[in-house]
Design an enzyme around this catalytic site. Structure first.
Site, PDB file in Angstrom:
ATOM      1  N   HIS A 193       0.541  -1.337   0.134  1.00 23.55           N
ATOM      2  CA  HIS A 193      -0.108   0.213   0.344  1.00 23.55           C
ATOM      3  C   HIS A 193       1.170   1.034   0.353  1.00 23.55           C
ATOM      4  CE1 HIS A 193       0.684  -0.054   4.670  1.00 23.55           C
ATOM      5  NE2 HIS A 193       0.596  -1.126   4.440  1.00 23.55           N
ATOM      6  N   LYS A 227      -6.512   5.867  -4.262  1.00 24.20           N
ATOM      7  CA  LYS A 227      -6.076   6.318  -2.236  1.00 24.20           C
ATOM      8  C   LYS A 227      -5.044   5.233  -2.155  1.00 24.20           C
ATOM      9  CE  LYS A 227      -7.677   8.771   1.483  1.00 24.20           C
ATOM     10  NZ  LYS A 227      -7.660   9.385   2.088  1.00 24.20           N
ATOM     11  N   HIS A 240      12.729   2.115   7.428  1.00 24.70           N
ATOM     12  CA  HIS A 240      11.265   2.238   7.860  1.00 24.70           C
ATOM     13  C   HIS A 240      12.858   3.002   8.670  1.00 24.70           C
ATOM     14  CE1 HIS A 240       7.855   1.826   6.975  1.00 24.70           C
ATOM     15  NE2 HIS A 240       7.403   0.341   7.447  1.00 24.70           N
ATOM     16  N   ARG A 272      -0.318  14.143   5.612  1.00 19.53           N
ATOM     17  CA  ARG A 272      -0.716  14.777   6.649  1.00 19.53           C
ATOM     18  C   ARG A 272      -0.310  16.484   4.952  1.00 19.53           C
ATOM     19  NH1 ARG A 272      -1.515  12.218   9.785  1.00 19.53           N
ATOM     20  NH2 ARG A 272      -4.144  12.538   7.948  1.00 19.53           N
ATOM     21  N   ALA A 273      -1.893  16.435   5.108  1.00 21.16           N
ATOM     22  CA  ALA A 273      -1.216  18.010   4.469  1.00 21.16           C
ATOM     23  C   ALA A 273      -1.066  19.495   5.878  1.00 21.16           C
ATOM     24  CB  ALA A 273      -2.373  18.850   4.095  1.00 21.16           C
ATOM     25  N   THR A 305      -6.169  21.085   7.214  1.00 21.97           N
ATOM     26  CA  THR A 305      -6.898  19.798   7.217  1.00 21.97           C
ATOM     27  C   THR A 305      -6.504  19.393   5.249  1.00 21.97           C
ATOM     28  OG1 THR A 305      -8.690  18.128   6.747  1.00 21.97           O
ATOM     29  CG2 THR A 305      -9.465  20.451   6.198  1.00 21.97           C
TER      30      THR A 305
END
Lengths: 571, 64
Positions: free
Chosen positions: A12, A37, A130, A418-419, A531
């Site tokens: 994903h 998405k 990671h 995140r924006a 947002t």
């Protein structure tokens, strides 16, 4: 000196990242281009965009690094299916078909996609990717590093020691014992979509009481050494992959919540029970992470902690680690999940070719720049008045102060979920109706979900306890609002008194900082509700086409594209 | 000619991957799994041919 492309794909959130001479040039998720998405497919367009930004041809790459080991992954799939046989019979064909038919050959696919020699395409381990993303982007020379996710090759959790440019694995916990899979199974149990609804579970948790802690302690056992195990009988990872949990979990906690049913936390008893289950899960997850972090502190002696993997996107847990795990500083990168694995892989490849460690990550604006000219041309072709303004930041601030909702598209889009002020929807944080309008009308989200504030770093300390810190520029933690100020920012404070705050400086969010400065001049409050600029179920906007489509489809009041302003009803 | 070169190049690329796979199982002393992988590969092909691959569950996506 080397040019290295990192790739994550096939599970994903596929992404590509380019590192040149040890400098992070670009990092992007494929979903922003494909408009699917969490798109898992090979990141063709993201890779191409990264190379274009670096002005590098694929043939000039010194290495292409995939973020996990496809052979070890196949081994884990085969072994786990064999262990569960014959109950896992139904999963054999799709699992093995997917592995042997496609995923095993991913390095060949990448070579074909880029047209590069197969010999320069290699892999690193999933959790090392990671760990590299977290540690090599952090401001620390020495740190303990925890990587916690669903599952990589076999490991689900790993502890690393980061020193300089090196990462040494000190231990791991293997599948099926996984905090990521625990959270995912409960996400499905609560009626949300796995890999997408985990944020909703986090938001729901604040509305419940953790009255199922005893039950959760039978599902997730915390060990004295800081590790944990899952009780297998509550899960169905290899047998019922629709949901990942077994009937035993429903016997323990009650029936699963049907997907899609609207939430009514005021009068529906079952919805309140689900909120209590979410709260209990959140507490259990935090305590498991605390156990891991305290053990990491003791074992490494480090004073700083880096965290990555999908579980590191749990901002509530990150805040608790910062408060209680005994570390002086904690860092979580903006793309802590699998997308960030592409950046970690690229950084490892760059390091292995002798390049220096990059400077600490200052901004998440690593994507493709917004094409203002194309947006203005498209707006005019659509009959919209795109007016050039002398100071777009001041114009946006004036409209926000007047209670309007402004969509902002400027600069390079963000890397991660995140924006952070490049592709954002902005509204007045001091009006509660901003939250309700955004949730119900524009974003069409569940009413219990909170919105985040962006605040100038200079003003943050007076408003939010513990801000700014190393995580707040990337919205990867929450802070408690100063009790005396909670009533002044009703649109951005969650029911539990916390907010997933973003602290803004000119380097970290170059397009949001001037808006906050203008807002402070206008209202005296340098805070805005921020947002992501996307509709329900859509990826965040990338370029002009999606920006204009969003403006036409959603009732926002104004759209700022570069230095031009498009208004629905001119002031 | 260039199509043939492309085919040979892809073939060589796949051979590198197969070598890597064998190396992995050898290195990890997991050679006993190779027959299992081959049998499962055959089973996967059979099931694919009979329509068994039509269904892929969301959780499976995360795990496999």
């Amino acid at each position: 000196m080397a040019a290295v492309l990192g790739i994550s794909a096939h599970y994903h959130d596929a992404a590509a990242a380019l590192v040149v001479d040890g400098r992070i040039v670009a990092a992007m998720q494929e979903e922003r281009f494909s408009r699917i998405k969490n798109d898992p497919s090979l990141p063709r367009r993201a890779a191409r965009a990264c190379l274009a930004l670096g002005n590098i041809a694929a043939a000039d790459l010194d290495a292409v690094v995939f973020y996990e080991n496809p052979y070890a992954k196949l081994e884990r799939v085969v072994v786990s299916l064999a262990r569960e046989y014959p109950r896992s019979f139904r999963q054999f064909s799709p699992a093995l078909g997917g592995q042997l038919g496609s995923k095993l050959w991913v390095l060949d696919q990448i070579a074909d996609m880029l047209g590069v020699e197969r010999r320069i395409v290699r892999f690193v381990e999933h959790h090392e990717s990671h760990a590299a993303c977290a540690f090599l982007c952090s401001p620390y020379a020495d740190a303990a590093v925890l990587t916690v996710d669903g599952v990589g090759e076999a490991a689900t959790t790993a502890l690393w020691r980061g020193e300089g440019s090196s990462l040494r694995c000190l231990g791991a916990i293997d599948f099926p014992h996984s905090l990521g899979l625990l959270y995912a199974a409960f996400t499905a149990y609560l009626g949300f979509e796995v890999n997408e609804g985990e944020y909703k579970v986090m938001g729901l948790a604040a509305h419940g009481r953790p009255r199922y802690r005893d039950e959760l302690s039978r599902v997730l056992r915390l060990e004295a050494d800081g590790s944990f195990t899952l009780e297998p009988r509550f899960f169905a990872h290899a047998t019922d992959t629709d949901v990942g949990f077994s009937p035993a979990l429903e016997a323990l906690l009650g029936p699963r919540r049907p997907p899609g049913r609207p939430f009514d936390l005021d009068s529906n008893e079952d919805d309140r029970r689900c909120a209590d289950v979410a709260a209990s899960l959140q507490v259990a997850t935090e305590e498991a992470l605390l156990g891991l972090a305290r053990a990491a502190r003791e074992r490494t002696g480090a004073t700083a902690l880096c965290l990555a993997g999908g579980v590191a996107l749990n901002a509530l847990a990150n805040a608790r680690l910062a408060r209680e795990a005994g570390f002086e500083r904690v860092f979580v990168p903006p793309a802590a999940g699998d997308a960030g694995g592409a950046l970690g892989a690229a950084l490892l490849g760059s390091r292995d070719l002798g390049d220096p460690r990059p400077a600490p990550l200052a901004t998440a604006a690593l994507g493709e720049p917004f094409d203002t000219g194309a947006a203005v041309d498209l707006a005019r072709a659509l009959g919209l008045a795109a007016l050039p303004v002398a100071d777009a930041s001041a114009a946006a601030a004036a409209r926000i102060a007047a209670g309007k909702v402004v969509a902002l598209c400027r600069g390079r889009f963000e890397f991660g979920p995140r924006a952070l002020g490049q592709r954002s929807l902005l509204a007045d944080a001091t009006r509660a109706e901003s939250r309700d309008r955004l949730n119900r009308v524009i974003k069409q989200r569940e009413p219990f979900r909170p919105f985040a504030p962006s605040v100038t770093a200079a003003a943050a300390a007076a408003l939010f306890v513990g801000a700014p810190n190393d995580m707040t520029p990337f919205m990867t933690t929450v802070c408690r609002i100063d009790p005396g100020r909670a009533a002044t920012l009703p649109a951005v404070v969650h029911v539990d008194g916390t907010a997933r705050v973003q602290t803004v400086t000119e380097p970290s969010a170059p397009d949001l900082a001037p808006i906050l400065a203008a807002l402070e001049r206008e209202t005296g409050v340098p805070v805005v509700l921020n947002t992501s600029l996307n509709g329900a179920g859509e990826p965040i906007v990338a370029g002009p086409v999606e920006a204009l489509a969003f403006f036409l489809q959603h009732p926002v009041d104004a759209l700022v594209v570069g230095d031009a302003l498009i208004e629905r009803s001119p002031a | 000619m260039s199509a043939r070169r492309g085919f040979l190049r892809r073939l060589a690329s796949r051979a590198v991957t197969l070598g890597g796979l064998l190396g992995h199982f050898a290195h990890r002393r997991r050679f006993f799994l190779v027959p299992l992988v081959l049998v499962l590969l055959a089973a996967a092909v059979l099931l694919a041919a009979t329509g068994g691959l039509a269904y892929v569950a969301p959780f499976l996506y995360t795990l496999f």
